[in-house]
Design a protein around this motif. Structure first.
Motif, PDB file in Angstrom:
ATOM      1  N   UNK A  43      42.819  53.181 -11.832  1.00 51.41           N
ATOM      2  CA  UNK A  43      41.520  53.601 -10.993  1.00 51.41           C
ATOM      3  C   UNK A  43      40.609  52.565 -11.181  1.00 51.41           C
ATOM      4  N   UNK A  44      39.883  52.576 -10.234  1.00 57.74           N
ATOM      5  CA  UNK A  44      38.590  51.671 -10.273  1.00 57.74           C
ATOM      6  C   UNK A  44      37.438  52.016 -11.322  1.00 57.74           C
ATOM      7  N   UNK A  45      37.034  50.767 -11.729  1.00 57.08           N
ATOM      8  CA  UNK A  45      36.018  50.895 -12.933  1.00 57.08           C
ATOM      9  C   UNK A  45      34.751  51.741 -12.167  1.00 57.08           C
ATOM     10  N   UNK A  46      34.316  52.649 -12.748  1.00 61.28           N
ATOM     11  CA  UNK A  46      33.240  53.587 -12.202  1.00 61.28           C
ATOM     12  C   UNK A  46      31.934  53.819 -13.282  1.00 61.28           C
ATOM     13  N   UNK A  47      30.728  53.879 -12.724  1.00 60.86           N
ATOM     14  CA  UNK A  47      29.706  54.290 -13.454  1.00 60.86           C
ATOM     15  C   UNK A  47      29.257  55.319 -13.932  1.00 60.86           C
ATOM     16  N   UNK A  48      29.258  55.496 -15.330  1.00 60.78           N
ATOM     17  CA  UNK A  48      29.062  56.815 -16.083  1.00 60.78           C
ATOM     18  C   UNK A  48      27.762  57.202 -16.297  1.00 60.78           C
ATOM     19  N   UNK A  49      26.858  56.327 -16.751  1.00 57.53           N
ATOM     20  CA  UNK A  49      25.415  56.809 -16.878  1.00 57.53           C
ATOM     21  C   UNK A  49      24.751  55.345 -16.892  1.00 57.53           C
ATOM     22  N   UNK A  50      23.526  55.457 -16.788  1.00 55.07           N
ATOM     23  CA  UNK A  50      22.732  54.118 -16.923  1.00 55.07           C
ATOM     24  C   UNK A  50      21.178  54.521 -17.452  1.00 55.07           C
ATOM     25  N   UNK A  51      20.622  53.790 -17.776  1.00 53.54           N
ATOM     26  CA  UNK A  51      19.241  53.930 -18.327  1.00 53.54           C
ATOM     27  C   UNK A  51      18.398  52.808 -17.935  1.00 53.54           C
ATOM     28  N   UNK A  58      20.607  57.966 -15.307  1.00 52.05           N
ATOM     29  CA  UNK A  58      21.374  58.452 -14.199  1.00 52.05           C
ATOM     30  C   UNK A  58      22.660  58.700 -14.800  1.00 52.05           C
ATOM     31  N   UNK A  59      23.207  59.854 -14.220  1.00 50.41           N
ATOM     32  CA  UNK A  59      24.661  60.275 -14.757  1.00 50.41           C
ATOM     33  C   UNK A  59      25.363  60.761 -13.476  1.00 50.41           C
ATOM     34  N   UNK A  60      26.554  60.135 -13.640  1.00 52.33           N
ATOM     35  CA  UNK A  60      27.774  60.644 -12.567  1.00 52.33           C
ATOM     36  C   UNK A  60      27.863  62.049 -12.693  1.00 52.33           C
ATOM     37  N   UNK A  61      28.055  62.553 -11.499  1.00 52.62           N
ATOM     38  CA  UNK A  61      28.442  64.110 -11.483  1.00 52.62           C
ATOM     39  C   UNK A  61      29.326  64.536 -12.488  1.00 52.62           C
ATOM     40  N   UNK A  63      29.905  63.820 -15.283  1.00 52.06           N
ATOM     41  CA  UNK A  63      29.829  63.721 -16.700  1.00 52.06           C
ATOM     42  C   UNK A  63      28.335  64.568 -16.737  1.00 52.06           C
ATOM     43  N   UNK A  64      27.593  64.973 -15.937  1.00 49.33           N
ATOM     44  CA  UNK A  64      26.140  65.369 -16.068  1.00 49.33           C
ATOM     45  C   UNK A  64      26.250  66.680 -16.879  1.00 49.33           C
ATOM     46  N   UNK A  65      25.311  66.743 -17.755  1.00 49.58           N
ATOM     47  CA  UNK A  65      25.390  68.142 -18.609  1.00 49.58           C
ATOM     48  C   UNK A  65      26.155  67.879 -19.887  1.00 49.58           C
ATOM     49  N   UNK A  66      26.848  66.897 -20.044  1.00 54.66           N
ATOM     50  CA  UNK A  66      27.978  66.741 -21.094  1.00 54.66           C
ATOM     51  C   UNK A  66      27.799  65.332 -21.870  1.00 54.66           C
ATOM     52  N   UNK A  67      27.229  64.457 -21.077  1.00 55.60           N
ATOM     53  CA  UNK A  67      27.019  62.895 -21.723  1.00 55.60           C
ATOM     54  C   UNK A  67      25.535  62.639 -21.833  1.00 55.60           C
ATOM     55  N   UNK A  68      25.165  61.950 -22.792  1.00 54.87           N
ATOM     56  CA  UNK A  68      23.463  61.721 -22.736  1.00 54.87           C
ATOM     57  C   UNK A  68      23.517  60.303 -23.172  1.00 54.87           C
ATOM     58  N   UNK A  69      23.026  59.383 -22.480  1.00 54.78           N
ATOM     59  CA  UNK A  69      22.765  58.004 -22.744  1.00 54.78           C
ATOM     60  C   UNK A  69      21.486  57.820 -23.488  1.00 54.78           C
ATOM     61  N   UNK A  70      21.543  56.780 -24.311  1.00 52.35           N
ATOM     62  CA  UNK A  70      20.098  56.640 -25.041  1.00 52.35           C
ATOM     63  C   UNK A  70      19.868  54.995 -25.439  1.00 52.35           C
ATOM     64  N   UNK A  71      18.935  54.676 -25.332  1.00 54.08           N
ATOM     65  CA  UNK A  71      18.766  53.077 -26.007  1.00 54.08           C
ATOM     66  C   UNK A  71      17.716  53.205 -27.223  1.00 54.08           C
ATOM     67  N   UNK A  72      17.875  52.172 -28.068  1.00 53.09           N
ATOM     68  CA  UNK A  72      17.186  51.856 -29.014  1.00 53.09           C
ATOM     69  C   UNK A  72      16.792  50.469 -29.132  1.00 53.09           C
ATOM     70  N   UNK A  73      15.289  50.246 -28.415  1.00 51.76           N
ATOM     71  CA  UNK A  73      14.864  48.970 -28.292  1.00 51.76           C
ATOM     72  C   UNK A  73      14.722  48.168 -29.422  1.00 51.76           C
ATOM     73  N   UNK A  74      14.382  48.717 -30.462  1.00 53.74           N
ATOM     74  CA  UNK A  74      14.082  48.212 -31.902  1.00 53.74           C
ATOM     75  C   UNK A  74      15.614  47.561 -32.312  1.00 53.74           C
ATOM     76  N   UNK A  75      16.606  48.410 -32.170  1.00 59.12           N
ATOM     77  CA  UNK A  75      17.879  47.921 -32.781  1.00 59.12           C
ATOM     78  C   UNK A  75      18.450  47.273 -31.662  1.00 59.12           C
ATOM     79  N   UNK A  76      17.970  46.968 -30.740  1.00 61.42           N
ATOM     80  CA  UNK A  76      18.930  46.519 -29.306  1.00 61.42           C
ATOM     81  C   UNK A  76      20.185  46.871 -28.986  1.00 61.42           C
ATOM     82  N   UNK A  77      20.154  48.525 -29.201  1.00 61.39           N
ATOM     83  CA  UNK A  77      21.493  49.089 -29.008  1.00 61.39           C
ATOM     84  C   UNK A  77      21.073  50.175 -27.920  1.00 61.39           C
ATOM     85  N   UNK A  78      22.601  50.493 -27.196  1.00 58.41           N
ATOM     86  CA  UNK A  78      22.588  51.921 -26.245  1.00 58.41           C
ATOM     87  C   UNK A  78      23.622  52.379 -26.720  1.00 58.41           C
ATOM     88  N   UNK A  79      23.337  53.767 -26.675  1.00 58.64           N
ATOM     89  CA  UNK A  79      24.590  54.937 -27.357  1.00 58.64           C
ATOM     90  C   UNK A  79      24.827  55.697 -25.950  1.00 58.64           C
TER      91      UNK A  79
END
Length: 114
Positions: A43-51, A58-61, A63-79
């Motif tokens: 399959x093609x690469x697809x967007x799951x979530x972005x911040x 934004x969440x793909x339909x 995964x919406x309601x099941x996945x949560x994207x978050x960023x920690x700018x202080x640690x320079x990480x995204x989860x």
């Protein structure tokens, strides 16, 4: 040199949870649109979530309601917190940082199977 290093993938049973992390170096993620993509076999690469730097998300339909994207700018990480995982979530998950140039991590495998 920009590096995005994903971690946290693995094998999980349907209904289970996983948290993926992306550690960035060489960029300041607060200046970037940060996203998680996935690619399943054949399959093609697809967007799951972005911040965005504004905090909007934004969440793909699928995964919406099941996945949560978050960023920690202080640690320079995204989860990406993934709950209620399904077999169709099985894929290689990639971290992406986008501005004028797009940067990719090497990917981490997520397998959802009993």
């Amino acid at each position: 040199q920009v590096q995005l290093v994903e971690s946290g993938g693995g094998l999980v049973q349907p209904g289970g949870s996983l948290t993926l992390s992306c550690a960035a170096s060489g960029i300041i993620i607060s200046e970037y649109l940060m996203g998680w993509y996935r690619q399943a076999p054949g399959k093609q690469r697809e967007l799951v979530a972005r911040t965005a730097s504004t905090g909007s998300t934004y969440y793909a339909a699928s995964v919406k309601g099941r996945f949560t994207i978050s960023r920690d700018n202080a640690k320079n990480t995204v989860s990406l917190q993934m709950n209620s995982l399904k077999p169709e979530d099985t894929a290689v998950y990639y971290c992406n940082a986008a501005r004028t140039v797009s940067h990719w991590g090497q990917g981490t495998q997520v397998t959802v199977s009993s």
